[in-house]
Design a protein around this motif. Structure first.
Motif, PDB file in Angstrom:
ATOM      1  N   GLN A 206      36.528   5.151  24.400  1.00 25.87           N
ATOM      2  CA  GLN A 206      35.870   4.391  23.337  1.00 25.87           C
ATOM      3  C   GLN A 206      35.235   3.157  23.966  1.00 25.87           C
ATOM      4  OE1 GLN A 206      35.522   4.552  19.651  1.00 25.87           O
ATOM      5  NE2 GLN A 206      34.062   3.025  20.392  1.00 25.87           N
ATOM      6  N   PRO A 267      34.818  -1.709  18.281  1.00 29.54           N
ATOM      7  CA  PRO A 267      34.385  -0.383  18.734  1.00 29.54           C
ATOM      8  C   PRO A 267      32.908  -0.173  18.415  1.00 29.54           C
ATOM      9  CG  PRO A 267      36.424  -0.253  17.460  1.00 29.54           C
ATOM     10  CD  PRO A 267      35.877  -1.634  17.267  1.00 29.54           C
ATOM     11  N   LYS A 269      29.534   2.738  18.848  1.00 29.07           N
ATOM     12  CA  LYS A 269      29.197   4.136  19.099  1.00 29.07           C
ATOM     13  C   LYS A 269      28.017   4.280  20.038  1.00 29.07           C
ATOM     14  CE  LYS A 269      30.889   5.621  14.551  1.00 29.07           C
ATOM     15  NZ  LYS A 269      30.549   6.309  13.273  1.00 29.07           N
TER      16      LYS A 269
END
Length: 365
Positions: A206, A267, A269
């Motif tokens: 991640q 986090p 993407k």
């Protein structure tokens, strides 16, 4: 300090005619350690590193410059010349040069103006520092081994605690934990870098991006360790700090707590991005103090390359794109060079000597 320098850059006839589909790494001849003669620098084009990633980075930069207000390219304290159109022209002209179009048959030194950063009479007037995206082993739940939490930023406008207070548990149990790690030193250096990859036991990764920081000023723990007599060397590198702390774990909390600044993550993407929101490109993204050098600038830099024993064995010239931010001491020119991810990026950051020559490159006036 900037001084205009005339660069005499000769075409390397066997390799200068690149196409967009065939841009590749260029072998570096040994004569790339060139000297300034008066107000000119004689440099063979074969010394300049050309990669497919460079072309993609230039295209990204052109789009960014076209869509970004000029006021966003510099810090409020910047007082130098600001010509956004010239920045755009420079980037577009470099793409044409890389593609080997007929309009760019002239040597690079005849197409652009070059402004030396720092004192051009100094052998290495500009300081370099490599930075990379570190990888950190984590797991989703706390355990006896994985007991160091990675925190998201608390919501609201309340004053955020110092690193020492956070280490003592002031944020524990507030639902801010992203994951837990067994490597507090690696976590610390990931905070210094501002982003990183975390890897779970099943191999899942991640990407974590910068989510903010507290308002505490940054303090170098390497300098703190030196002042305390812990590091009895002038080597204040991350490697030296990590090794000393590994052998002196009883000092871990004291040393890490000496830097009250604390970075929070979130986090993401997407890919790793710079302060200008552009994707970072290993070997070509540069972090600069944009109170001195505007975002969107192109730099031609000399990188002295070292072997495993630290000896300079060759000189490589690269085109860097200023799209990331760093803060520097007043009057000192420092350039950060992004070197990639994980251990590969860390080792690459150690390959080049931390000082050299650098030039601001602009389309011919």
């Amino acid at each position: 300090m900037q001084r205009k320098i005339g660069l005499t850059i000769g075409l390397w006839l066997l390799s200068a005619c690149y196409t967009a589909s065939a841009v590749e790494n260029t072998p570096k001849p040994v004569h790339c350690d060139v000297q300034i003669q008066g107000s000119s620098l004689n440099l063979d084009e074969a010394c300049i590193r050309k990669t497919p990633e460079l072309r993609r980075a230039l295209v990204d930069m052109a789009v960014y410059l076209q869509s970004t207000d000029a006021s966003k390219l510099t810090a409020p304290t910047y007082h130098g010349p600001m010509d956004k159109q010239r920045l755009i022209n420079t980037v577009e002209q470099l793409v044409t040069w890389l593609d080997g179009k007929s309009s760019s048959k002239k040597p690079l030194g005849q197409q652009f103006d070059f402004y030396a950063l720092g004192d051009p009479q100094d052998k290495r007037p500009v300081q370099y520092g490599g930075y990379f995206t570190p990888q950190l082993a984590v797991q989703a739940h706390e355990s006896a081994e994985y007991r160091y939490p990675l925190y998201a930023k608390p919501k609201g406008d309340a004053t955020l605690p110092s690193r020492r207070e956070i280490m003592q548990g002031t944020l524990k149990g507030k639902g801010l934990e992203i994951a837990w790690t067994n490597d507090p030193i690696g976590y610390y250096f990931m905070q210094v870098q501002g982003s990183g990859l975390i890897r779970f036991p099943d191999g899942k990764t991640q990407l974590l991006g910068f989510a903010g920081k507290n308002t505490q000023a940054y303090v170098s723990i390497g300098r703190y360790m030196q002042d305390k007599g812990y590091l009895r060397t002038d080597n204040l590198s991350n490697t030296a700090v990590r090794q000393w702390l590994k052998l002196n774990p009883d000092k871990l909390d004291e040393v890490l707590g000496a830097n009250p600044s604390f970075v929070f993550f979130r986090p993401v993407k997407d890919v790793v991005r710079s302060a200008s929101t552009l994707p970072v490109i290993a070997g070509h993204t540069a972090s600069v103090d944009n109170s001195m050098i505007p975002f969107g600038s192109v730099l031609l830099v000399e990188l002295p390359i070292r072997d495993n024993n630290g000896k300079i064995v060759q000189h490589e010239w690269r085109l860097l794109l200023a799209s990331d931010r760093r803060s520097d001491d007043q009057g000192v020119v420092r350039i950060g060079i992004y070197t990639g991810e994980g251990e590969t990026g860390r080792l690459e950051a150690q390959r080049f000597f931390p000082a050299g020559r650098a030039f601001l490159l602009q389309s011919g006036s």
